[in-house]
Design an enzyme around this catalytic site. Structure first.
Site, PDB file in Angstrom:
ATOM      1  N   SER A 199       0.854  -1.191   0.000  1.00 20.68           N
ATOM      2  CA  SER A 199       0.000   0.000   0.000  1.00 20.68           C
ATOM      3  C   SER A 199       0.888   1.237   0.000  1.00 20.68           C
ATOM      4  O   SER A 199       2.045   1.166   0.430  1.00 20.68           O
ATOM      5  CB  SER A 199      -0.866   0.008   1.270  1.00 20.68           C
ATOM      6  OG  SER A 199      -1.517   1.250   1.421  1.00 20.68           O
ATOM      7  N   TYR A 231      -1.051  -1.086  10.471  1.00 19.74           N
ATOM      8  CA  TYR A 231      -1.222  -1.361   9.031  1.00 19.74           C
ATOM      9  C   TYR A 231       0.006  -0.885   8.261  1.00 19.74           C
ATOM     10  O   TYR A 231       0.566  -1.628   7.445  1.00 19.74           O
ATOM     11  CB  TYR A 231      -2.488  -0.643   8.543  1.00 19.74           C
ATOM     12  CG  TYR A 231      -2.801  -0.824   7.075  1.00 19.74           C
ATOM     13  CD1 TYR A 231      -3.272  -2.042   6.587  1.00 19.74           C
ATOM     14  CD2 TYR A 231      -2.664   0.232   6.168  1.00 19.74           C
ATOM     15  CE1 TYR A 231      -3.587  -2.196   5.237  1.00 19.74           C
ATOM     16  CE2 TYR A 231      -2.974   0.088   4.829  1.00 19.74           C
ATOM     17  CZ  TYR A 231      -3.443  -1.131   4.357  1.00 19.74           C
ATOM     18  OH  TYR A 231      -3.756  -1.281   3.034  1.00 19.74           O
TER      19      TYR A 231
END
Ligand code: NAD
Length: 266
Positions: A148, A161
């Protein structure tokens, strides 16, 4: 023209795609199959996996849908067995499954932390491990990990995350080095914000976020899942034969620079 199509074809090549029941994983499975490859569509939600595989077959593609929970220690054994039983080989693994949780460090329980690291980072280790011997046996192959932009730049309340997705990028590079002698290429994609059903649900609940991309993304829009899938399949394809250990950001310029204008417009 014929040669061009031959080169682009993935006919006879088998890919396992995790989290392929929806969103980016689904788009990768559809793209892989549209280029002639065999798709093993694997998802926690068995019915979604089967529905995606069914739609591929209705389009004259080759696919099977299977249940897969990337957080289960033995999860991949079934996926590998199903791929081999149906197609006889495995050439590519797309590690797509992941999940995010908005928490600062002091807002998190230990269980939140471990769950984020498990589903986003450990899952890449866990799913790749049983596939590698089969890639090696087939003379090589490729692994594409979906990280990401949060794995490159910090985002607010994104601690576990971001840490996990950043870890995926270094794991990608380490695996690229370790398996280059086996002709296994390992690369990562860092998608920017992508209009998947999950993001759509979020925007339906918080309509104020509709214009977020205008402020933070030079291209001023979300990615469509297909815009992530095509570069992911490119990295797995023979067209990327000399690319390994790479991080490809696919983010409409999100991480290209700072999101404020220092100079006034002329
Ligand atoms: N959507 C985005 O904006 C965006 C941006 C950057 C990175 N990513 C990453 O891309 C990947 C896919 O995200 P998305 O938004 O397309 O998907 P998503 O979160 O909407 O979920 C897609 C699928 O994942 C499946 N899934 C959930 N837990 C699973 C598990 N334990 N095992 C197997 N499958 C499971 C779900 O059933 C669902 O079908 C994730 O790793 C995510 O972190 C997404």
């Amino acid at each position: 023209m014929h040669d061009h199509h031959e080169r682009l074809s993935l006919r006879g090549q088998t890919a396992i795609v995790t989290a392929a029941g929806a969103g980016i994983g689904r788009a990768i499975a559809l793209e892989w199959a549209s280029r002639g490859g065999n798709a093993v569509v694997a998802d926690l939600h068995d019915a979604s996996a089967r529905a995606v595989a069914q739609s591929i077959r209705e389009d004259d593609g080759r696919a099977i849908g299977i249940p897969l929970d990337v957080t289960h220690p033995e999860a991949m054994h079934y996926a590998v067995a199903a791929a081999l039983a149906t197609y006889g080989r495995i050439d590519t693994l797309f590690n797509v499954a992941g999940a995010s949780l908005p928490r600062r460090v002091d807002e998190m329980d230990d269980s939140d932390w471990y769950r984020m690291i498990d589903i986003n980072l450990t899952s890449v280790y866990r799913c790749s491990k049983p596939v590698i011997p089969h890639l090696r046996r087939g003379g090589g192959g490729s692994i594409v990990n979906i990280s990401s932009t949060a794995g490159i730049l910090a985002e607010n309340r994104c601690s576990a995350y971001s840490a996990a997705k950043g870890g995926v990028l270094l794991l990608t590079k380490n695996m690229a080095m370790d398996y280059a002698p086996d002709h296994i290429r390992v690369n990562a994609i860092c998608p920017g914000s992508t209009m998947t059903p999950r993001i759509q649900d979020y925007l339906d609940r918080f309509p104020g976020h509709d214009s977020l991309m205008d402020d933070i993304c030079p291209m001023k829009r979300y990615a469509e899942p297909e815009e992530i899938a095509r570069p992911a399949v490119f990295l797995a394809s023979p067209d990327a034969s000399y690319i390994t250990g790479a991080t490809l950001t696919v983010d409409g310029g999100l991480t290209a620079g700072k999101h404020f204008q220092i100079f006034e417009d002329a």
